[in-house]
Write an enzyme that holds these catalytic residues in place. Sequence first.
Site, PDB file in Angstrom:
ATOM      1  N   ASP A 104       0.849  -1.187   0.000  1.00 44.61           N
ATOM      2  CA  ASP A 104       0.000   0.000   0.000  1.00 44.61           C
ATOM      3  C   ASP A 104       0.887   1.240   0.000  1.00 44.61           C
ATOM      4  O   ASP A 104       1.563   1.527   0.985  1.00 44.61           O
ATOM      5  CB  ASP A 104      -0.903  -0.027   1.237  1.00 44.61           C
ATOM      6  CG  ASP A 104      -1.954   1.073   1.243  1.00 44.61           C
ATOM      7  OD1 ASP A 104      -1.780   2.061   0.518  1.00 44.61           O
ATOM      8  OD2 ASP A 104      -2.944   0.933   1.990  1.00 44.61           O
ATOM      9  N   HIS A 105       0.863   1.996  -1.101  1.00 45.37           N
ATOM     10  CA  HIS A 105       1.754   3.161  -1.218  1.00 45.37           C
ATOM     11  C   HIS A 105       1.331   4.322  -0.331  1.00 45.37           C
ATOM     12  O   HIS A 105       2.075   5.290  -0.161  1.00 45.37           O
ATOM     13  CB  HIS A 105       1.812   3.624  -2.680  1.00 45.37           C
ATOM     14  CG  HIS A 105       3.126   4.215  -3.066  1.00 45.37           C
ATOM     15  ND1 HIS A 105       3.995   4.788  -2.147  1.00 45.37           N
ATOM     16  CD2 HIS A 105       3.734   4.329  -4.267  1.00 45.37           C
ATOM     17  CE1 HIS A 105       5.076   5.227  -2.771  1.00 45.37           C
ATOM     18  NE2 HIS A 105       4.942   4.966  -4.058  1.00 45.37           N
ATOM     19  N   ARG A 106       0.148   4.237   0.268  1.00 39.64           N
ATOM     20  CA  ARG A 106      -0.245   5.258   1.247  1.00 39.64           C
ATOM     21  C   ARG A 106       0.514   5.064   2.552  1.00 39.64           C
ATOM     22  O   ARG A 106       0.716   6.008   3.317  1.00 39.64           O
ATOM     23  CB  ARG A 106      -1.752   5.167   1.532  1.00 39.64           C
ATOM     24  CG  ARG A 106      -2.664   5.392   0.341  1.00 39.64           C
ATOM     25  CD  ARG A 106      -4.111   5.094   0.704  1.00 39.64           C
ATOM     26  NE  ARG A 106      -4.278   3.721   1.187  1.00 39.64           N
ATOM     27  CZ  ARG A 106      -5.404   3.239   1.692  1.00 39.64           C
ATOM     28  NH1 ARG A 106      -6.477   4.019   1.787  1.00 39.64           N
ATOM     29  NH2 ARG A 106      -5.480   1.994   2.100  1.00 39.64           N
TER      30      ARG A 106
ATOM     31  N   ALA B 199       3.544   2.871   2.907  1.00 46.16           N
ATOM     32  CA  ALA B 199       4.994   2.655   2.782  1.00 46.16           C
ATOM     33  C   ALA B 199       5.481   3.094   1.404  1.00 46.16           C
ATOM     34  O   ALA B 199       4.686   3.294   0.473  1.00 46.16           O
ATOM     35  CB  ALA B 199       5.323   1.186   3.002  1.00 46.16           C
TER      36      ALA B 199
END
Length: 407
Positions: free
Chosen positions: A376-378, A380
Amino acid sequence: MLEVKLHDIGEGMTEGEVIHYLVKVGDTVTTDQPLVEVQTDKMVAELTSPCAGIVKEIRIEVGETVEVGTSLLSIETKEVVEEGQKPQSESKQTIEVNANPTLKSNENSSVSIPFQRVLAAPYTRKIARDNNINLEDVRAADPSGRITEEDIFRFLEGKKISIETIADKKPAVVSEAVPDEIPFRGIRKKIAEKMTKSLFTIPHVTHFDEVNMTNLVNMREQLKTAGETVSIPAFLIKALVISLKDFPIFNAELDEENARIVLKKNYHIGIATNTDSGLIVPVVHDADKKSIKEIHEDVKALTAKAIAGQLQPFEMQNSTFTVSNVGPLGSTGATPIINYPETALIAFHKTKKQPIVNEHDEIVIGHMMTLSFAFDHRVADGATAVAFTNRFASLIEQPHKLMMEMV
């Protein structure tokens, strides 16, 4: 009159879909007899009768989704029946069940044996029902006697061939073939809902990497020679748990409502498992507190229960990180979808023998595995993901380091 309601058969369950009734109005039922199959967001479960009596009314249609507490059907209890006209005596309703049950020719009553059911997954039963097939007429290819989807389709094809006639050798009229249909509900529908929510909620990023499995493969062979059989996934899961402790951001859950990232202190590893009914994720709970041997035994048992459709609700709950081992299927790469609301998922692909350069600059044959790590780029960033997989790879490529991290 007793109301049979949809009750909570799993932690956090709020609703379920009625997929099949095992009885009809007028049937005489016994205590604990299966009445109806209900699909939750994780499993198909059978609701049983709390008493003996007669089914008086079915209130919810097949295919409807209802909330917990909704009355599905009503049963006139045995005590009420005995006050009025008694049903057919139990002596005529009961027959001895053996390996080859048969009905005598002089048996006049209509006898039902609710527990004498053919082994088959709920999804396989759906296909049979939708094609008006009696499962007892289908021959199982599996020695265990379990009917699969392939057995159903093979039966359908044989039935089609048996009723076809040899056509005249005249030019055939070209017509549009009627397509087959598979009902889109049950576990398949729940998987679709969850995957859609995950993909449209989480900004996925997938990082690919390679891991040299040579030393681990050799060590496993040495253990096997010594009489200890442990699967490769057991080592991979142990290495993952150690890596997650070093990078807790991937063993986390984003709580947007309260603007916080919750770092989980438990390490419950979900094992994505392919079954006849669809993708099921049993969970190895507290993997950080278990030895590699214990993890191996857990994975083996949970996988067998998932395939047989025998998992209990608690065995599919509270995962904090999910693993997908698709290498044995021949996969060489993929972009997996995260098991919402988790932060990451790792997929292990095919391990192949190939030329590699060792530490002495020599070309040798090694065992290389590709992995894909979705996160999840939100929560990490890419650099952290690379550091995480590097840590994981170091433990696998030098398994003696893995031994040093044992609890």
